[in-house]
Design an enzyme around this catalytic site. Structure first.
Site, mmCIF file in Angstrom:
data_model
loop_
_atom_site.group_PDB
_atom_site.id
_atom_site.type_symbol
_atom_site.label_atom_id
_atom_site.label_comp_id
_atom_site.label_asym_id
_atom_site.label_seq_id
_atom_site.Cartn_x
_atom_site.Cartn_y
_atom_site.Cartn_z
ATOM 1 N N THR A 18 0.815 -1.208 0.000
ATOM 2 C CA THR A 18 0.000 0.000 0.000
ATOM 3 C C THR A 18 0.850 1.259 0.000
ATOM 4 O O THR A 18 0.544 2.226 -0.704
ATOM 5 C CB THR A 18 -0.941 0.009 1.215
ATOM 6 O OG1 THR A 18 -0.165 -0.134 2.418
ATOM 7 C CG2 THR A 18 -1.951 -1.116 1.131
ATOM 8 N N LYS A 113 10.975 0.737 10.747
ATOM 9 C CA LYS A 113 11.296 1.047 12.135
ATOM 10 C C LYS A 113 11.847 -0.166 12.882
ATOM 11 O O LYS A 113 12.721 -0.032 13.743
ATOM 12 C CB LYS A 113 10.066 1.573 12.853
ATOM 13 C CG LYS A 113 8.889 0.634 12.812
ATOM 14 C CD LYS A 113 7.639 1.269 13.364
ATOM 15 C CE LYS A 113 6.430 0.355 13.143
ATOM 16 N NZ LYS A 113 6.066 0.255 11.712
ATOM 17 N N GLU A 137 12.057 9.418 7.843
ATOM 18 C CA GLU A 137 10.938 10.109 8.496
ATOM 19 C C GLU A 137 9.699 9.229 8.571
ATOM 20 O O GLU A 137 8.946 9.262 9.554
ATOM 21 C CB GLU A 137 10.613 11.389 7.721
ATOM 22 C CG GLU A 137 9.552 12.260 8.366
ATOM 23 C CD GLU A 137 10.028 12.953 9.627
ATOM 24 O OE1 GLU A 137 9.487 12.646 10.708
ATOM 25 O OE2 GLU A 137 10.944 13.790 9.534
ATOM 26 N N GLY A 195 -9.440 -2.130 8.509
ATOM 27 C CA GLY A 195 -8.069 -2.169 8.006
ATOM 28 C C GLY A 195 -7.087 -1.396 8.852
ATOM 29 O O GLY A 195 -5.944 -1.161 8.440
ATOM 30 N N GLU A 198 -4.016 -5.306 11.841
ATOM 31 C CA GLU A 198 -3.677 -6.478 11.045
ATOM 32 C C GLU A 198 -4.487 -7.690 11.518
ATOM 33 O O GLU A 198 -5.048 -7.705 12.619
ATOM 34 C CB GLU A 198 -2.176 -6.788 11.178
ATOM 35 C CG GLU A 198 -1.259 -5.671 10.733
ATOM 36 C CD GLU A 198 -1.249 -5.480 9.229
ATOM 37 O OE1 GLU A 198 -1.688 -6.405 8.509
ATOM 38 O OE2 GLU A 198 -0.797 -4.408 8.783
ATOM 39 N N LYS A 213 9.531 2.600 17.737
ATOM 40 C CA LYS A 213 9.591 4.025 17.411
ATOM 41 C C LYS A 213 10.241 4.813 18.538
ATOM 42 O O LYS A 213 11.034 5.729 18.288
ATOM 43 C CB LYS A 213 8.178 4.543 17.136
ATOM 44 C CG LYS A 213 7.497 3.876 15.943
ATOM 45 C CD LYS A 213 6.024 4.239 15.857
ATOM 46 C CE LYS A 213 5.315 3.492 14.735
ATOM 47 N NZ LYS A 213 3.864 3.759 14.708
ATOM 48 N N GLY A 310 -0.752 4.779 7.493
ATOM 49 C CA GLY A 310 -1.597 4.811 6.310
ATOM 50 C C GLY A 310 -0.781 5.045 5.064
ATOM 51 O O GLY A 310 0.314 5.627 5.107
#
Length: 440
Positions: A18, A113, A137, A195, A198, A213, A310
């Site tokens: 995605t 990450k 980023e 969505g 998971e 993170k 997203g």
């Protein structure tokens, strides 16, 4: 990679899920928009892509790009200047693809990450050795410019603490539980249907995604080597609506909070559910949004918020890194905002010694003597109770059962854990107790 900003940089994208597909579409649409406005195009060109399945149906046309079945071969290709890794995965192909790209002198952009939290220091060393560039980023906070702010705007300020909501899935679940008055399992199912979670949500709901993170942003903030093994990690799996309801009645909201602070010149790192007072700005970050408060010596409190995940937000973050590397190739080689040689080891504050008020919930059989036996354990461990509530509910999950809810005065985590371990062994306790710290 050439430092001439007018030279078109050739891009290879590894991973067409995605985010990868979203990035291809974003680059194509941006170039088309610039052309329609009569402006010069960005000096970039996608020349190659790689994914597990070439024949998978996608909403983008990849026929104009050279296809690589093996992303590692694409990383070595002399026809590519910048390698964008969007495959994910803490081990294996993603790590090798990044390593090959760096060793070939290519700039690298990644949203990985998990890999950076484990191997970020070594990757930073490789970037310096091969005098190339890196952008990441998109690995933390999606489109929120967390890394840019820490690496650029606040890099010479002294960061005293960080606290934030770094996982949109957990934040959505907790918000859904609060607003719809439902339990964890139902809110999780709703997040999966949309969505936002998971099929296997373990990485998110366990707190590990947020911990990865946190390891990265703490490395920048405190100029330390990332070390995920030193983070206290607790998830939201055991939180029920009754906990959220009780917290709300006392003027709090429950959020999964990633926190880094200096205590006695040591580093304290934790990811855990926290009861936030309603006066906290983070208490009002809802749904899948993320938010981070940075407390620094000179700038004071800085808050960043926005979509933390997203396809589109993450693609925008990758695009931001891409443009930055093109415009500032000589200033894009410091993974953690400084030369890797300045990243130090640190002493970590023992989270068992952390002192706070705690919300405790114990589910017990509804029989005589329960409360006095529990209070005897609390007295034994020197735990003082600030408030106490016994909750009967028509919606309780076991017959003839009640929940004992309490808030302690300040006490060390080690003492709370020892007391609850003893309480959980009592014959009338139905399920393991939970303890959630209160923020001031």
């Amino acid at each position: 990679m050439s430092n001439n900003n007018d030279t078109i940089k050739k891009i290879g994208i590894a991973g067409l899920g995605t985010v990868g597909s979203g990035l291809v579409a974003l680059i194509e649409q941006t170039q088309k928009m610039l052309q329609e406005k009569g402006q010069p195009p960005l000096p970039i060109k996608i020349v190659a892509v790689s994914a597990q399945n070439k024949n998978k149906k996608r909403n983008i046309d990849c026929s104009a790009y050279r296809w690589f079945d093996d992303p590692q071969e694409m990383a070595k290709s002399p026809d590519i200047d910048i390698l964008i890794e969007l495959m994910g995965g803490e081990y294996g192909a993603a790590e090798q693809t990044i390593n090959h790209a760096i060793e070939s002198g290519k700039a690298v952009i990644t949203a990985n990450k998990a890999l950076l939290a484990r191997k970020g220091f070594e990757i930073a060393q490789a970037v310096k050795k091969h005098q190339t560039a890196i952008g990441w980023e998109a690995a933390v906070g999606g489109v929120i410019p967390i890394i840019a702010n820490l690496c650029n705007h606040l890099i010479y300020d002294r960061i005293d603490s960080l606290s934030g909501i770094l996982n949109g899935t957990c934040n959505y679940i907790l918000t859904k539980m609060q607003n719809d008055k439902i339990n964890f399992a139902d809110a999780l199912a709703d997040a999966q249907k949309l969505g936002l979670a998971e099929a296997d949500p373990t990485l998110d709901i366990s707190g590990m995604d947020a911990a990865q993170k946190l390891a990265l942003i703490a490395a920048i903030a405190f100029q330390i080597k990332p070390n995920i093994d030193k983070i206290l990690v607790e998830g939201i799996e055991n939180i029920q609506y009754q906990d959220i309801e009780f917290a709300q009645s006392q003027g709090y909201r429950i959020k999964l909070i990633a926190e880094a602070q200096r205590i006695e010149e040591k580093t304290y790192l934790s990811v855990s559910p926290v009861l936030l007072p309603l006066k906290s700005p983070l208490a009002h970050i809802d749904d899948e949004l993320n938010g981070l408060i940075i407390n620094s010596h000179y700038a004071g409190a800085t808050m960043l918020t926005g979509p933390g995940a997203g396809a589109s937000p993450t693609a925008v973050a990758v695009m931001s890194d891409l443009i930055h590397i093109i415009r500032h190739p000589d200033n894009s080689n410091q993974l953690f905002g400084t030369d890797v040689k300045y990243l130090s080891d640190t002493d970590y504050y023992d989270y068992q010694q952390y002192s706070a008020q705690y919300f405790i919930r114990v589910r017990v059989k509804d029989i005589a003597g329960v409360l006095s036996d529990m209070m005897a354990v609390m007295k034994e461990y020197g735990i003082s109770i600030d408030m106490l509530n016994q909750r009967n509910s028509a919606q309780r999950r076991a017959p003839d059962a009640v929940s004992i809810q309490m808030i302690t005065h300040n006490v060390r985590a080690q003492v709370v854990n020892a007391a609850l371990e003893k309480i959980s062994a009592l014959s009338f306790v139905i399920e393991n107790p939970i303890a959630i710290k209160l923020a001031k």
